[in-house]
Design a protein around this motif. Structure first.
Motif, PDB file in Angstrom:
ATOM      1  N   ASP A  58       0.828  -1.209   0.000  1.00  0.00           N
ATOM      2  CA  ASP A  58       0.000   0.000   0.000  1.00  0.00           C
ATOM      3  C   ASP A  58       0.859   1.254   0.000  1.00  0.00           C
ATOM      4  OD1 ASP A  58      -2.712   1.337   0.432  1.00  0.00           O
ATOM      5  OD2 ASP A  58      -1.601   2.058   2.182  1.00  0.00           O
ATOM      6  N   GLY A  59       1.909   1.256   0.820  1.00  0.00           N
ATOM      7  CA  GLY A  59       2.787   2.423   0.878  1.00  0.00           C
ATOM      8  C   GLY A  59       3.516   2.664  -0.424  1.00  0.00           C
ATOM      9  N   ARG A  60       3.978   1.587  -1.055  1.00  0.00           N
ATOM     10  CA  ARG A  60       4.660   1.734  -2.351  1.00  0.00           C
ATOM     11  C   ARG A  60       3.729   2.346  -3.387  1.00  0.00           C
ATOM     12  NH1 ARG A  60       5.550  -4.131  -2.859  1.00  0.00           N
ATOM     13  NH2 ARG A  60       5.647  -3.772  -5.100  1.00  0.00           N
ATOM     14  N   ALA A  61       2.507   1.869  -3.439  1.00  0.00           N
ATOM     15  CA  ALA A  61       1.553   2.381  -4.427  1.00  0.00           C
ATOM     16  C   ALA A  61       1.238   3.853  -4.179  1.00  0.00           C
ATOM     17  CB  ALA A  61       0.274   1.547  -4.395  1.00  0.00           C
ATOM     18  N   ARG A  62       1.043   4.212  -2.909  1.00  0.00           N
ATOM     19  CA  ARG A  62       0.716   5.603  -2.587  1.00  0.00           C
ATOM     20  C   ARG A  62       1.898   6.532  -2.895  1.00  0.00           C
ATOM     21  NH1 ARG A  62      -3.643   6.538   0.994  1.00  0.00           N
ATOM     22  NH2 ARG A  62      -4.757   4.628   1.563  1.00  0.00           N
ATOM     23  N   LEU A  63       3.106   6.084  -2.570  1.00  0.00           N
ATOM     24  CA  LEU A  63       4.274   6.914  -2.835  1.00  0.00           C
ATOM     25  C   LEU A  63       4.492   7.072  -4.332  1.00  0.00           C
ATOM     26  CD1 LEU A  63       6.701   8.498  -1.793  1.00  0.00           C
ATOM     27  CD2 LEU A  63       7.978   6.340  -1.712  1.00  0.00           C
ATOM     28  N   ASP A  64       4.325   6.000  -5.074  1.00  0.00           N
ATOM     29  CA  ASP A  64       4.482   6.075  -6.533  1.00  0.00           C
ATOM     30  C   ASP A  64       3.513   7.103  -7.116  1.00  0.00           C
ATOM     31  OD1 ASP A  64       5.485   4.643  -9.162  1.00  0.00           O
ATOM     32  OD2 ASP A  64       3.298   4.760  -9.345  1.00  0.00           O
ATOM     33  N   HIS A  65       2.265   7.058  -6.678  1.00  0.00           N
ATOM     34  CA  HIS A  65       1.264   8.000  -7.186  1.00  0.00           C
ATOM     35  C   HIS A  65       1.632   9.431  -6.814  1.00  0.00           C
ATOM     36  CE1 HIS A  65      -2.541  10.285  -7.149  1.00  0.00           C
ATOM     37  NE2 HIS A  65      -2.853   9.529  -8.191  1.00  0.00           N
ATOM     38  N   ALA A  66       2.057   9.646  -5.571  1.00  0.00           N
ATOM     39  CA  ALA A  66       2.393  10.998  -5.119  1.00  0.00           C
ATOM     40  C   ALA A  66       3.579  11.562  -5.880  1.00  0.00           C
ATOM     41  CB  ALA A  66       2.676  10.985  -3.617  1.00  0.00           C
ATOM     42  N   LEU A  67       4.601  10.748  -6.104  1.00  0.00           N
ATOM     43  CA  LEU A  67       5.784  11.236  -6.814  1.00  0.00           C
ATOM     44  C   LEU A  67       5.489  11.502  -8.291  1.00  0.00           C
ATOM     45  CD1 LEU A  67       8.561   8.998  -5.222  1.00  0.00           C
ATOM     46  CD2 LEU A  67       8.227  11.452  -4.888  1.00  0.00           C
ATOM     47  N   ARG A  68       4.681  10.664  -8.909  1.00  0.00           N
ATOM     48  CA  ARG A  68       4.365  10.856 -10.328  1.00  0.00           C
ATOM     49  C   ARG A  68       3.499  12.094 -10.555  1.00  0.00           C
ATOM     50  NH1 ARG A  68       5.833   6.492 -13.557  1.00  0.00           N
ATOM     51  NH2 ARG A  68       6.341   4.589 -12.384  1.00  0.00           N
ATOM     52  N   HIS A  69       2.783  12.528  -9.517  1.00  0.00           N
ATOM     53  CA  HIS A  69       1.912  13.693  -9.668  1.00  0.00           C
ATOM     54  C   HIS A  69       2.457  14.931  -8.966  1.00  0.00           C
ATOM     55  CE1 HIS A  69      -0.803  10.382 -10.760  1.00  0.00           C
ATOM     56  NE2 HIS A  69      -1.479  11.281 -11.437  1.00  0.00           N
ATOM     57  N   ALA A  70       3.693  14.883  -8.524  1.00  0.00           N
ATOM     58  CA  ALA A  70       4.316  16.041  -7.880  1.00  0.00           C
ATOM     59  C   ALA A  70       4.666  17.099  -8.923  1.00  0.00           C
ATOM     60  CB  ALA A  70       5.570  15.614  -7.131  1.00  0.00           C
ATOM     61  N   PRO A  71       4.656  18.385  -8.542  1.00  0.00           N
ATOM     62  CA  PRO A  71       5.063  19.432  -9.483  1.00  0.00           C
ATOM     63  C   PRO A  71       6.497  19.183  -9.976  1.00  0.00           C
ATOM     64  CG  PRO A  71       4.020  20.387  -7.552  1.00  0.00           C
ATOM     65  CD  PRO A  71       4.226  18.934  -7.244  1.00  0.00           C
ATOM     66  N   PRO A  72       6.786  19.530 -11.230  1.00  0.00           N
ATOM     67  CA  PRO A  72       8.096  19.222 -11.812  1.00  0.00           C
ATOM     68  C   PRO A  72       9.285  19.736 -11.004  1.00  0.00           C
ATOM     69  CG  PRO A  72       6.566  19.952 -13.505  1.00  0.00           C
ATOM     70  CD  PRO A  72       5.869  20.159 -12.196  1.00  0.00           C
ATOM     71  N   ALA A  73       9.172  20.910 -10.416  1.00  0.00           N
ATOM     72  CA  ALA A  73      10.297  21.501  -9.690  1.00  0.00           C
ATOM     73  C   ALA A  73      10.199  21.290  -8.176  1.00  0.00           C
ATOM     74  CB  ALA A  73      10.387  22.999  -9.996  1.00  0.00           C
ATOM     75  N   ALA A  74       9.354  20.391  -7.744  1.00  0.00           N
ATOM     76  CA  ALA A  74       9.133  20.189  -6.307  1.00  0.00           C
ATOM     77  C   ALA A  74      10.399  19.701  -5.612  1.00  0.00           C
ATOM     78  CB  ALA A  74       8.008  19.191  -6.093  1.00  0.00           C
ATOM     79  N   ARG A  75      10.556  20.126  -4.353  1.00  0.00           N
ATOM     80  CA  ARG A  75      11.623  19.619  -3.500  1.00  0.00           C
ATOM     81  C   ARG A  75      11.007  19.274  -2.146  1.00  0.00           C
ATOM     82  NH1 ARG A  75      16.417  19.899  -5.698  1.00  0.00           N
ATOM     83  NH2 ARG A  75      17.523  19.511  -3.759  1.00  0.00           N
ATOM     84  N   PHE A  76      11.411  18.152  -1.621  1.00  0.00           N
ATOM     85  CA  PHE A  76      10.788  17.624  -0.413  1.00  0.00           C
ATOM     86  C   PHE A  76      11.803  17.538   0.717  1.00  0.00           C
ATOM     87  CE2 PHE A  76       9.222  15.288  -4.197  1.00  0.00           C
ATOM     88  CZ  PHE A  76       8.015  15.958  -4.345  1.00  0.00           C
ATOM     89  N   PRO A  77      11.360  17.782   1.956  1.00  0.00           N
ATOM     90  CA  PRO A  77      12.280  17.649   3.089  1.00  0.00           C
ATOM     91  C   PRO A  77      12.665  16.188   3.276  1.00  0.00           C
ATOM     92  CG  PRO A  77      10.024  17.878   3.864  1.00  0.00           C
ATOM     93  CD  PRO A  77       9.978  18.097   2.375  1.00  0.00           C
ATOM     94  N   TRP A  78      13.839  15.956   3.869  1.00  0.00           N
ATOM     95  CA  TRP A  78      14.262  14.598   4.170  1.00  0.00           C
ATOM     96  C   TRP A  78      15.165  14.632   5.383  1.00  0.00           C
ATOM     97  CZ3 TRP A  78      11.858  10.500   3.639  1.00  0.00           C
ATOM     98  CH2 TRP A  78      12.441   9.233   3.666  1.00  0.00           C
ATOM     99  N   TYR A  79      15.689  13.487   5.780  1.00  0.00           N
ATOM    100  CA  TYR A  79      16.562  13.431   6.953  1.00  0.00           C
ATOM    101  C   TYR A  79      17.920  14.080   6.678  1.00  0.00           C
ATOM    102  CZ  TYR A  79      13.041  10.196   8.656  1.00  0.00           C
ATOM    103  OH  TYR A  79      11.857   9.632   9.066  1.00  0.00           O
ATOM    104  N   GLY A  80      18.247  14.236   5.396  1.00  0.00           N
ATOM    105  CA  GLY A  80      19.412  14.994   4.981  1.00  0.00           C
ATOM    106  C   GLY A  80      18.942  16.230   4.230  1.00  0.00           C
ATOM    107  N   PRO A  81      19.649  16.604   3.150  1.00  0.00           N
ATOM    108  CA  PRO A  81      19.218  17.757   2.347  1.00  0.00           C
ATOM    109  C   PRO A  81      17.880  17.501   1.672  1.00  0.00           C
ATOM    110  CG  PRO A  81      21.502  17.135   1.869  1.00  0.00           C
ATOM    111  CD  PRO A  81      20.929  16.038   2.694  1.00  0.00           C
ATOM    112  N   PRO A  82      17.154  18.562   1.297  1.00  0.00           N
ATOM    113  CA  PRO A  82      15.893  18.397   0.567  1.00  0.00           C
ATOM    114  C   PRO A  82      16.102  17.609  -0.726  1.00  0.00           C
ATOM    115  CG  PRO A  82      16.129  20.652   1.333  1.00  0.00           C
ATOM    116  CD  PRO A  82      17.451  19.985   1.580  1.00  0.00           C
ATOM    117  N   MET A  83      15.055  16.919  -1.149  1.00  0.00           N
ATOM    118  CA  MET A  83      15.157  16.018  -2.295  1.00  0.00           C
ATOM    119  C   MET A  83      14.206  16.445  -3.412  1.00  0.00           C
ATOM    120  SD  MET A  83      17.114  13.343  -1.111  1.00  0.00           S
ATOM    121  CE  MET A  83      16.587  11.636  -1.273  1.00  0.00           C
ATOM    122  N   SER A  84      14.674  16.330  -4.658  1.00  0.00           N
ATOM    123  CA  SER A  84      13.795  16.466  -5.807  1.00  0.00           C
ATOM    124  C   SER A  84      13.006  15.166  -5.963  1.00  0.00           C
ATOM    125  CB  SER A  84      14.617  16.727  -7.068  1.00  0.00           C
ATOM    126  OG  SER A  84      15.401  15.582  -7.378  1.00  0.00           O
TER     127      SER A  84
END
Length: 265
Positions: free
Chosen positions: A102-128
């Motif tokens: 379920d988590g894999r499917a939800r993450l795949d959908h979220a990443l495929r529909h993210a804005p092209p220039a989006a950057r996301f917080p992470w445990y290290g530097p922000p991620m594209s």
């Protein structure tokens, strides 16, 4: 041809599907088999992937909620990963598998529909988007390796390893910094023989004095700390390159413990 982001998302999906085919047919007893990670069973490995996929989904869809997770990690940097895996591993194998799928499917959908220039917080530097997918692929492959090894199965390496190799090269300076060491100031040349035995994956200037060469599979196992340096065919030229191979890690977080040489197990 798909764009680079779509390509890595497709490879992440395929990496998860390959591991899913392996664990999806296991009986409950095999989920309790120990892996090379101390205290971790097959169930811990898959539970950890489900846990980190959930964290990635929060980073993509709810940055404030993810910030709370980062605070928890900062409060217990040496135990929060193990605690997350242990919590999931207590569940029935079928539930662990369901949550991971379920988590894999939800993450795949979220990443495929993210804005092209989006950057996301992470445990290290922000991620594209592409970087987040690459990180998830690296983790899926590395923890999957522990599962394959625990079950005594042999997994054929694929061209998807190019993502793991790339993040391993790019994480060079991080491996030094996380240990409180000054990173080398000069670029390295890295030349890796692809799994097909023919293609050569190259990084860094051709004339660099510090060099790393060898099979891409061995390099990926090394930077994900699934094998000890002495159990690889990776060669280093130069003291800084040799020192890097002793501490390399492609993953965020505290310094990894690595693995002992095969002869010492």
């Amino acid at each position: 041809m798909p764009d680079p982001t779509t390509a890595v998302l497709d490879d992440l999906r395929d990496e998860g599907d390959e591991l899913d085919r392996l664990v999806g047919e296991l009986d409950p007893g095999e989920w309790g088999r120990g892996t090379a990670a101390k205290g971790w069973t097959v169930a811990h490995q898959i539970a950890h992937l489900a846990w980190t996929d959930r964290a990635a989904l929060l980073a993509v869809t709810d940055p404030d909620a993810f910030a709370a997770e980062v605070e928890k990690a900062a409060a217990a940097p040496d135990t929060f990963v193990d605690e997350g895996a242990e919590e999931g591993a207590r569940l029935a194998p079928a539930e662990v598998l369901r949550r991971w799928r379920d988590g894999r499917a939800r993450l795949d959908h979220a990443l495929r529909h993210a804005p092209p220039a989006a950057r996301f917080p992470w445990y290290g530097p922000p991620m594209s988007t592409a970087s987040m997918a690459t990180g998830r692929l690296m983790e899926t492959w590395a923890h999957g390796q522990d599962v394959w090894d625990a079950l005594g199965r042999t997994r054929e390496p694929t061209a998807r390893l190019r993502h793991v190799a790339r993040i391993g090269v790019r994480a060079r300076d991080f491996a030094f910094a996380v240990r409180g060491l000054a990173a080398p100031t000069e670029e390295f040349r890295v030349e890796l023989v692809a799994p097909d035995g023919q293609a050569l994956w190259t990084y860094g200037p051709e004339n660099a004095e510090q060099r790393v060469t060898g099979p891409a599979l061995d390099f990926c196992l090394l930077v994900t700390q699934r094998v000890h340096r002495t159990d690889t065919a990776i060669q280093a030229v130069g003291p800084d390159a040799e020192r890097w191979l002793g501490i390399a890690q492609a993953f965020a977080g505290p310094p990894g413990l690595g693995r002992v040489p095969k002869g010492a197990r």
